[in-house]
Design an enzyme around this catalytic site. Structure first.
Site, PDB file in Angstrom:
ATOM      1  N   ASP A 121      12.131  47.593  11.643  1.00 59.16           N
ATOM      2  CA  ASP A 121      12.899  48.556  10.847  1.00 59.16           C
ATOM      3  C   ASP A 121      11.907  49.441  10.103  1.00 59.16           C
ATOM      4  OD1 ASP A 121      16.125  48.315   9.682  1.00 59.16           O
ATOM      5  OD2 ASP A 121      14.753  49.804   8.856  1.00 59.16           O
ATOM      6  N   ASN A 200      21.907  54.481  15.447  1.00 63.00           N
ATOM      7  CA  ASN A 200      21.901  55.817  16.031  1.00 63.00           C
ATOM      8  C   ASN A 200      21.611  55.758  17.525  1.00 63.00           C
ATOM      9  OD1 ASN A 200      18.826  56.516  16.474  1.00 63.00           O
ATOM     10  ND2 ASN A 200      18.999  55.433  14.527  1.00 63.00           N
ATOM     11  N   CYS A 242      23.207  49.379  32.201  1.00 66.23           N
ATOM     12  CA  CYS A 242      22.299  49.670  31.091  1.00 66.23           C
ATOM     13  C   CYS A 242      23.005  50.656  30.163  1.00 66.23           C
ATOM     14  CB  CYS A 242      20.952  50.217  31.583  1.00 66.23           C
ATOM     15  SG  CYS A 242      20.849  52.008  31.804  1.00 66.23           S
ATOM     16  N   CYS A 245      23.862  53.877  31.876  1.00 62.78           N
ATOM     17  CA  CYS A 245      24.661  53.826  33.114  1.00 62.78           C
ATOM     18  C   CYS A 245      26.042  54.434  32.938  1.00 62.78           C
ATOM     19  CB  CYS A 245      24.850  52.383  33.566  1.00 62.78           C
ATOM     20  SG  CYS A 245      23.500  51.735  34.550  1.00 62.78           S
ATOM     21  N   CYS A 266      29.275  61.083   5.965  1.00 63.90           N
ATOM     22  CA  CYS A 266      28.783  60.969   7.317  1.00 63.90           C
ATOM     23  C   CYS A 266      29.018  59.588   7.914  1.00 63.90           C
ATOM     24  CB  CYS A 266      27.311  61.335   7.397  1.00 63.90           C
ATOM     25  SG  CYS A 266      27.045  62.705   8.528  1.00 63.90           S
ATOM     26  N   CYS A 319      22.539  55.836  38.134  1.00 63.86           N
ATOM     27  CA  CYS A 319      22.098  55.955  36.738  1.00 63.86           C
ATOM     28  C   CYS A 319      20.895  56.890  36.667  1.00 63.86           C
ATOM     29  CB  CYS A 319      21.715  54.577  36.196  1.00 63.86           C
ATOM     30  SG  CYS A 319      21.117  54.626  34.489  1.00 63.86           S
ATOM     31  N   CYS A 324      16.053  51.866  35.239  1.00 64.02           N
ATOM     32  CA  CYS A 324      17.272  51.098  35.534  1.00 64.02           C
ATOM     33  C   CYS A 324      17.456  50.990  37.042  1.00 64.02           C
ATOM     34  CB  CYS A 324      18.487  51.764  34.885  1.00 64.02           C
ATOM     35  SG  CYS A 324      20.075  51.023  35.369  1.00 64.02           S
TER      36      CYS A 324
END
Lengths: 428, 209
Positions: A121, A200, A242, A245, A266, A319, A324
């Site tokens: 983080d 996000n 994934c 995908c 927000c 994809c 992937c």
């Protein structure tokens, strides 16, 4: 470390004051953690010896005594739910995003006795986070990783914790991130699972990219911006979809989503939804890593109508993430060589060998007529790659013709010089 | 800020409309050259090709703005093209407000859009994430997703930042949380010295060397 600006002249009064302020802050930070511990100990009233309990000597004890932190967990084995619970001591889980979901998930795993946790983080604890669980007001200002590491170490010193304070989406940090996932395991091997607890799209796509490249199993979690719905998803690169995908899925809501939005805010958040999603996530982690029950590939949660859609998401052969597609090819090759491994996605894992209950007494003559769970698990999974469960629709169709008609012609910059372009923009 | 008399008209704020269908968005899209190289910061030579396109599109957009006297930003990048910085300004009731501008390119770019930061406005508006990143989730990210890899940084400024400023600056002024630009040359969008904080500007550039 606070220091004076290197100037030829003597420092001014203001500069000295600034140094005093920063030194005070540093002192407060340095003393915050120990004093909090001491406060906790005196509240408990049992003296300093309970501050940090001794690390478990060798293995998890199954002894049912009040001083054994693992007795209720080891009981899972005795009851036949988990074959080998103690295996959790060998496992490493990376938690990316130590916020409303990630911090709670990390605490759950810590209390479950996970072998090692990696925390990622770049944020700091703020008072605005106090509507969620885990962090305390006195930790405001600390980095989330160091605050979490300190709390978790007290809760269970048997867990190894490795904290990384940076933004994984920053191009200059991404290699560090890959490296940590690849060699962050207890014995220097790859981690066993990555949990995405970020808030996000960029960070989710970064985790997706990393895990596709490494062939790393991971689970995604999320809570909607209006705080009343969430989801978890299991990604096994090459075998299940994934994150790139399928287009983002929207769980149908009763009424218009916009009505729920508060003007000018927000993102909303609730400790309840965050806690529920963290619980669903870690439950799936335990099932997946310890091999009991049927791990879910996608589970949604809509708090307003208590709607829990669940489905299997298969990889998209087209994809647009090349890593992937490479993992899908790897899996196809593996299946060609080992057809026995070609179990349908979502099929139940082999049922745990029945463990006889410890007690053989049956004074009340209770007879088990039918194991409903077994019956349910033996049912074939609903097929059809494109099928979405009722109530779930794609937010948009990525294969639909793009809105290119409105786009200006493509720029032709291939033959231009980068430095000349840089200078031209700088002079505008 | 009592000096400016502002009537809050309750005009639509960012996120109230889907920009996709607005004529304004159409016009901007038609004006900025589109891009084509699908490459991000980890893609070596391909990223250089993408970076050239980013520069060319920004130059075309900024040149257009200058020609129309609607100039509203000034931007440069570090050597690797992963961090952009400069200034943007917005004129409200003939008064110019100026902000330090930072644009960061994530490792997943251009599949995901850039982040746009106005560090000075952090904690002044709820339409912002921590660190000063403006909220693009509602009004711009869906638009970006539909236009990969044709959109670039110029599009993010025009369709992400510009409508955000148009919606937020009047509110920020009304609640008295921002001051006019120091050398407020009222109304003239194409005013000369666009780059405000030269020192910080230089520092950011150096830090990447």
């Amino acid at each position: 470390m606070a220091s004076l600006p290197a100037t030829a002249t003597a420092p001014t009064y203001e500069e000295l004051q600034a140094v005093v302020v920063s030194l005070r802050e540093e002192l407060a930070r340095a003393t915050a953690a120990p004093s909090t511990l001491a406060a906790g100990a005196s509240r408990a009233g049992t003296g300093a010896e309970v501050l940090a309990r001794a690390r478990a000597q060798t293995s998890m004890s199954a002894e049912v005594v009040d001083w054994n932190p693992y007795s209720r967990l080891m009981a899972l084995q005795r009851m036949g739910v988990v074959t080998d619970y103690e295996r959790i001591r060998t496992l490493t889980v990376a938690v990316v995003g130590v916020g409303g979901v990630g911090s709670v998930a990390a605490e759950m795993l810590t209390r479950c006795g996970i072998g090692k946790l990696l925390l990622f983080d770049y944020d700091t604890v703020e008072l605005a986070n106090m509507n969620r669980l885990f962090f305390r007001p006195d930790q405001a200002g600390m980095t989330k990783t160091s605050a979490a590491a300190a709390t978790l170490a007290v809760i269970n010193p048997d867990v190894a914790i490795d904290a990384h304070h940076y933004n994984i989406t920053a191009p200059d940090k991404f290699d560090d991130f890959l490296d940590a996932l690849q060699s962050g395991g207890l014995a220097g091997q790859a981690v066993d699972l990555v949990l995405s607890c970020v808030d996000n799209f960029e960070a989710r796509m970064a985790i997706n990219q990393a895990c596709n490249e490494l062939g790393q199993d991971w689970m995604e979690s999320g809570v909607s911006e209006n705080a009343v719905s969430g989801h978890i998803q299991l990604m096994i690169p090459g075998r299940s979809a994934c994150f790139a995908c399928a287009p983002p899925l929207i769980v149908a809501r009763k009424g218009d989503e916009r009505e729920l939005k508060r003007e000018g805010v927000c993102a909303a958040s609730l400790p309840t939804t965050m806690g529920i999603v963290a619980g669903l996530l870690v439950q799936n982690v335990l099932k997946f890593l310890l091999g009991f029950g049927q791990p879910t590939y996608y589970l949604g949660y809509n708090a307003l109508s208590d709607f829990f859609p669940s489905m299997v998401l298969r990889p998209n052969p087209g994809c647009d993430n090349s890593a992937c597609r490479a993992r899908q090819a790897d899996w196809a090759a593996h299946i060609a060589a080992h057809p026995e491994d070609d179990t349908q996605l979502g099929a139940p894992p082999p049922p745990p060998p029945a463990v006889a209950p410890q007690s053989t007494e049956n004074a009340w003559g209770i007879v088990i007529e039918c194991d409903e769970g077994e019956e349910e698990r033996s049912q074939p999974t609903a097929g059809g790659d494109a099928e979405l469960v009722p109530g779930v629709r794609p937010a948009y169709n990525p294969d639909a013709p793009p809105t290119n008609d409105a786009l200006a012609p493509r720029v032709d910059a291939a033959d231009l010089d980068l430095d000349a372009l840089r200078a031209q923009l700088a002079n505008m | 800020m009592a000096a400016v008399d502002v009537t809050d008209t309750g005009a639509a704020r960012v996120g109230d409309d889907d920009l996709n269908n607005l004529d304004e968005a159409r016009a901007v899209k038609a004006q900025i050259p589109s891009l084509g190289v699908m490459a991000g910061p980890r893609d070596g030579e391909e990223w250089i090709a993408r970076l050239k396109e980013e520069y060319a599109a920004l130059i075309a957009y900024a040149g257009n703005n200058k020609a129309n006297a609607t100039d509203w930003f000034k931007i440069e990048a570090n050597k690797s093209g992963t961090r952009w910085f400069g200034t943007c300004w917005y004129v409200h009731n003939l008064i110019r407000y100026e902000f330090e501008l930072v644009v960061t390119v994530p490792v997943t770019f251009p599949k995901t859009s850039v982040a746009i930061l106005l560090p000075e406005l952090e904690n002044k508006t709820p339409k912002m994430y921590r660190g000063g990143a403006i909220c693009l989730t509602e009004h711009f990210h869906p638009l970006w997703a539909r236009n990969v890899p044709h959109f670039g940084i110029a599009h993010a400024l025009a369709l992400g930042l510009a409508p955000w400023l148009a919606a937020e600056v009047p509110h920020l002024v009304a609640q008295g949380s921002i001051e006019p630009a120091a050398a407020a040359s009222s109304g003239d969008g194409a005013a000369g010295s666009a780059v405000g904080n030269g020192a910080a500007y230089e520092y950011e550039y150096e830090s990447d060397e």
